[in-house]
Design a protein around this motif. Sequence first.
Motif, PDB file in Angstrom:
ATOM      1  N   TYR A  15      81.344 108.317 143.476  1.00 34.56           N
ATOM      2  CA  TYR A  15      82.275 107.526 144.302  1.00 34.56           C
ATOM      3  C   TYR A  15      83.276 108.549 144.805  1.00 34.56           C
ATOM      4  O   TYR A  15      84.059 109.096 144.015  1.00 34.56           O
ATOM      5  CB  TYR A  15      82.868 106.466 143.375  1.00 34.56           C
ATOM      6  CG  TYR A  15      84.242 105.906 143.644  1.00 34.56           C
ATOM      7  CD1 TYR A  15      84.624 105.408 144.885  1.00 34.56           C
ATOM      8  CD2 TYR A  15      85.166 105.807 142.586  1.00 34.56           C
ATOM      9  CE1 TYR A  15      85.892 104.843 145.071  1.00 34.56           C
ATOM     10  CE2 TYR A  15      86.421 105.244 142.751  1.00 34.56           C
ATOM     11  CZ  TYR A  15      86.778 104.765 144.001  1.00 34.56           C
ATOM     12  OH  TYR A  15      88.020 104.206 144.164  1.00 34.56           O
ATOM     13  N   SER A 152      90.991 100.622 138.782  1.00 33.44           N
ATOM     14  CA  SER A 152      90.509 101.972 139.103  1.00 33.44           C
ATOM     15  C   SER A 152      89.032 101.815 139.461  1.00 33.44           C
ATOM     16  O   SER A 152      88.274 101.189 138.704  1.00 33.44           O
ATOM     17  CB  SER A 152      90.672 102.890 137.887  1.00 33.44           C
ATOM     18  OG  SER A 152      90.090 104.147 138.169  1.00 33.44           O
ATOM     19  N   SER A 154      86.232 103.518 139.408  1.00 43.81           N
ATOM     20  CA  SER A 154      85.136 103.843 138.493  1.00 43.81           C
ATOM     21  C   SER A 154      85.069 102.891 137.292  1.00 43.81           C
ATOM     22  O   SER A 154      84.027 102.797 136.635  1.00 43.81           O
ATOM     23  CB  SER A 154      85.248 105.298 138.028  1.00 43.81           C
ATOM     24  OG  SER A 154      86.545 105.539 137.553  1.00 43.81           O
TER      25      SER A 154
HETATM   26  C1  DP6 Z   1      85.060 112.037 140.791  1.00 43.96           C
HETATM   27  O1  DP6 Z   1      87.896 105.868 139.804  1.00 43.96           O
HETATM   28  O2  DP6 Z   1      89.412 107.801 139.265  1.00 43.96           O
HETATM   29  O3  DP6 Z   1      85.085 110.546 138.946  1.00 43.96           O
HETATM   30  O4  DP6 Z   1      89.719 104.281 142.223  1.00 43.96           O
HETATM   31  O5  DP6 Z   1      91.505 105.934 142.751  1.00 43.96           O
HETATM   32  O6  DP6 Z   1      91.200 105.145 140.391  1.00 43.96           O
HETATM   33  P1  DP6 Z   1      90.528 105.446 141.715  1.00 43.96           P
HETATM   34  O7  DP6 Z   1      89.552 106.686 141.498  1.00 43.96           O
HETATM   35  P2  DP6 Z   1      88.622 107.061 140.269  1.00 43.96           P
HETATM   36  O8  DP6 Z   1      87.600 108.075 140.983  1.00 43.96           O
HETATM   37  C2  DP6 Z   1      86.561 108.647 140.283  1.00 43.96           C
HETATM   38  C3  DP6 Z   1      86.000 109.792 141.050  1.00 43.96           C
HETATM   39  C4  DP6 Z   1      84.936 110.599 140.345  1.00 43.96           C
HETATM   40  C5  DP6 Z   1      83.540 110.138 140.731  1.00 43.96           C
HETATM   41  C6  DP6 Z   1      83.037 108.868 140.119  1.00 43.96           C
HETATM   42  O9  DP6 Z   1      83.423 108.515 138.979  1.00 43.96           O
HETATM   43  O10 DP6 Z   1      82.201 108.222 140.767  1.00 43.96           O
END
Ligand code: DP6
Length: 326
Positions: A15, A152, A154
């Motif tokens: 994501y 959040s 993820s």
């Molecule tokens: C690189 O879930 O921490 O881990 O929605 O802003 O809280 P927010 O972001 P977050 O993003 C995770 C990014 C990642 C990739 C992933 O877990 O898919």
Amino acid sequence: MISVCASPNIAFIKYWGKVFSNSDHTRNIGVNASLSMTLNNAKTFVDLEASTTGAHQIWIEGTIASATDNQKIIDHIARIEDHFKNSHPQGAGFLHIRSRNNFPHSAGIASSASAFCALTIAICAAVIGKEQTQTLLDTQPEVISMLARRGSGSAARSVCGGYMLWQGWHAIKIAVDWPLRDTIVILSKSSKTISSSEGHARALTSRHFAERLNHLPERTTALQRALKSRNLHELGALLEAEALEMHMIAETSVPPVHYLSPDSRKVIGAIQALPQRNFYFTVDAGPNLHIISESSVTQTLQTLLKDLQLEAEIWEDGLGTGPTLE
Ligand code: DP6
């Protein structure tokens, strides 16, 4: 007393980049579908007690939450109360919440995923009751996933255990029965200077972002096929291409974000130079590496780290079964 335990997840398809939203309902929606494996040993524990008087009180790792974390959690309580306002207009009451992790902070293990998953379940239990929350988890986990996602992104992928595919408002569990391991090589415990939320915003400025979106559906389908057929080598090639692409997007964002450290690059280089291997890496928004394999690779990794003269802590984890509510 409500006690919830939830585990983080490691994304196989990342994501990275959010759909623009001006409504809380559509907060944290990934531009692309993402897919992850829930961990087992790393856990967030949330204990919650509700009272009819006073104010919300939130402790994280034994200390009063910072103003920012406090506000995030109070907003989350409000959105869950709002979601159930027709059936449970009385809301949650005043909540005393204690949250703690059993894994090291800033170790490349996404604590916001397990924390918001556990918090969502605990707050739901405070609003609609434990039994009804358990029924939701068992029969309509997408509701919990959708609420957790608004805390959040993820966290949407931590609600069912196993492997989860998230697209749009919520994630769903996919039918894969393959107990993979995740051995985490902790090269640094310093907090990242650019948050993943900021990284998501910048991702859209990368000149390679459109091209990534074009080929991701194919990679996501291929990765699901590799998981279903338990083809480690096919899975591994896709995992590594995906992780390196996410970092390439971060590094070509304006302004750029560099999450990999020289040490992470050294380890990646040494892994890729091996003539033969039965393990593959992925990396989230930080310098620490997740090594995915079928059997233990700790010994091999320790030898590799020693050869590179690098010090690292190792966290051994594997496929988890999802949150519990008591
Ligand atoms: C690189 O879930 O921490 O881990 O929605 O802003 O809280 P927010 O972001 P977050 O993003 C995770 C990014 C990642 C990739 C992933 O877990 O898919």
